[in-house]
Design a protein around this motif. Sequence first.
Motif, PDB file in Angstrom:
ATOM      1  N   PRO A 246     -86.291  37.361  88.464  1.00  0.00           N
ATOM      2  CA  PRO A 246     -85.420  37.395  87.592  1.00  0.00           C
ATOM      3  C   PRO A 246     -86.584  36.552  86.602  1.00  0.00           C
ATOM      4  O   PRO A 246     -87.120  36.082  87.127  1.00  0.00           O
ATOM      5  CB  PRO A 246     -84.031  35.897  87.731  1.00  0.00           C
ATOM      6  CG  PRO A 246     -84.257  36.111  89.448  1.00  0.00           C
ATOM      7  CD  PRO A 246     -85.133  36.959  90.148  1.00  0.00           C
ATOM      8  N   TYR A 247     -86.586  37.330  85.203  1.00  0.00           N
ATOM      9  CA  TYR A 247     -87.184  36.634  84.276  1.00  0.00           C
ATOM     10  C   TYR A 247     -88.789  37.189  83.992  1.00  0.00           C
ATOM     11  O   TYR A 247     -89.559  37.286  83.243  1.00  0.00           O
ATOM     12  CB  TYR A 247     -87.185  34.934  84.676  1.00  0.00           C
ATOM     13  CG  TYR A 247     -86.071  34.729  83.711  1.00  0.00           C
ATOM     14  CD1 TYR A 247     -85.225  34.698  82.168  1.00  0.00           C
ATOM     15  CD2 TYR A 247     -84.785  33.934  85.036  1.00  0.00           C
ATOM     16  CE1 TYR A 247     -83.679  34.733  82.842  1.00  0.00           C
ATOM     17  CE2 TYR A 247     -83.629  33.577  84.636  1.00  0.00           C
ATOM     18  CZ  TYR A 247     -83.404  33.713  83.423  1.00  0.00           C
ATOM     19  OH  TYR A 247     -81.361  33.664  83.642  1.00  0.00           O
ATOM     20  N   HIS A 282     -83.513  42.736  77.159  1.00  0.00           N
ATOM     21  CA  HIS A 282     -83.351  41.594  77.822  1.00  0.00           C
ATOM     22  C   HIS A 282     -82.300  41.553  77.828  1.00  0.00           C
ATOM     23  O   HIS A 282     -80.897  41.400  78.634  1.00  0.00           O
ATOM     24  CB  HIS A 282     -84.665  40.311  77.378  1.00  0.00           C
ATOM     25  CG  HIS A 282     -84.024  39.175  78.092  1.00  0.00           C
ATOM     26  ND1 HIS A 282     -83.983  39.163  78.902  1.00  0.00           N
ATOM     27  CD2 HIS A 282     -82.965  38.059  77.273  1.00  0.00           C
ATOM     28  CE1 HIS A 282     -83.800  38.128  79.564  1.00  0.00           C
ATOM     29  NE2 HIS A 282     -83.730  37.241  78.520  1.00  0.00           N
ATOM     30  N   SER A 286     -79.140  41.313  80.586  1.00  0.00           N
ATOM     31  CA  SER A 286     -78.676  39.914  80.540  1.00  0.00           C
ATOM     32  C   SER A 286     -77.214  40.151  80.295  1.00  0.00           C
ATOM     33  O   SER A 286     -76.765  38.918  81.019  1.00  0.00           O
ATOM     34  CB  SER A 286     -79.787  38.938  80.432  1.00  0.00           C
ATOM     35  OG  SER A 286     -80.062  38.593  79.004  1.00  0.00           O
ATOM     36  N   ASN A 287     -76.518  40.174  79.362  1.00  0.00           N
ATOM     37  CA  ASN A 287     -75.679  40.398  79.023  1.00  0.00           C
ATOM     38  C   ASN A 287     -75.056  41.585  79.367  1.00  0.00           C
ATOM     39  O   ASN A 287     -73.411  41.216  79.398  1.00  0.00           O
ATOM     40  CB  ASN A 287     -76.091  40.075  77.342  1.00  0.00           C
ATOM     41  CG  ASN A 287     -75.970  39.067  77.263  1.00  0.00           C
ATOM     42  OD1 ASN A 287     -75.639  37.720  77.407  1.00  0.00           O
ATOM     43  ND2 ASN A 287     -76.942  38.806  75.950  1.00  0.00           N
ATOM     44  N   GLN A 290     -76.884  43.879  84.073  1.00  0.00           N
ATOM     45  CA  GLN A 290     -76.503  42.712  84.709  1.00  0.00           C
ATOM     46  C   GLN A 290     -75.177  42.571  85.450  1.00  0.00           C
ATOM     47  O   GLN A 290     -74.952  42.598  86.438  1.00  0.00           O
ATOM     48  CB  GLN A 290     -77.861  42.016  84.672  1.00  0.00           C
ATOM     49  CG  GLN A 290     -78.667  42.163  85.695  1.00  0.00           C
ATOM     50  CD  GLN A 290     -80.279  41.611  84.952  1.00  0.00           C
ATOM     51  OE1 GLN A 290     -79.761  39.913  85.124  1.00  0.00           O
ATOM     52  NE2 GLN A 290     -81.350  41.572  84.733  1.00  0.00           N
TER      53      GLN A 290
END
Length: 359
Positions: A246-247, A282, A286-287, A290
């Motif tokens: 993650p990240y 991103h 992420s929104n 995922q």
Amino acid sequence: MSATRQALFWIGALALFFYLLHILSGMLLPFVAGFGIAYLLSPLVAMLTRWRVPRGAAALAVLLLFLAVLVAVIVLIVPVIQLQAAQLARSAPAITAYLRDEAQHLLDFAQQQLPPEDMQKARDMVGGWAGSALSWVGGLAEGVLTQGLAIANLLTLLLITPLVAFFLLRDWPAIVQRIDSWLPRPYAEVIREQARLVDETIAGYIHGQAVVSLVVGVYYAAALSIAGLNFAFMIGLLVGILSFIPYVGDITGVLLATGLAGIQFASWGKVTTVAAIFLCGHLVSSNLIQPKLIGERVHLHPVWVIFALLAFGSVFGFLGVLLALPAAAVIGVLVRFALSRYLASPFYDPDRMPPDRWN
């Protein structure tokens, strides 16, 4: 057997397991890789067996298809990587000169702003940090190389891993049934339920993260290529591979891409475009992607995943990186189970204690 003796027995068994894992980590990579492949492909084999295909033939067909797809992907990717790696090697002197000039400009600016004694302290501090960083990177590289040679050479990995995967795929139901027969009968149902939760967690995370990595890698490679950035394919591939941490993938990608954009382009507009590509990627990943593909059902917090990867990697090397996710899933399920039992016990709420236990 009392509860205390049972607890001591299982703690001792777990300690012995990790001890053996540590001393045998140099030769376990082909077996762990084969088990991982078998775990991923077992649903396809089960589907073929439901169509009356013999288990052995189904296992062989699925494994050969997997290897064929893997070889095809490698054949398609390697030439592009070689081309961009050659371009990067040719550009290395220019990149080095640019970084040296920028560092000199920064140093000159610092000398103008800081008193001599503060400048010397800054030099010593930066030198210490740089030395520590280089020592850490050198030790890490040496550990990876020496462990890589000790783990298994490429020929051993290529020969043993498919054999292990085939035999596990062929005998998977028998192995599961045999392990189930070893479970302590009073707790068999509880253990089966926790094993099912572990399986759902691992399968959901791996399958979802594989799709996320593919989508993210293709997006960054295509978008950066359209923006005109050199080495876009290598950056997209790197971000896709690292996105399972993650990240880390996004941070590595944006730093590398914006740095290369600053060297390649003379305009801040292009650098801003590259940064905007990563910001959009991103936000969408992420929104939207995922949560849709992985979601909360996996119950693996990003911080816990990062900790597991670092902890197991530092103890067991590359083998630990492969084992980190299953271990994180198992520990997470066991901790949630223990917490649920604690919250339902008199230790948490004395009012739950039966009346005859009050005195």
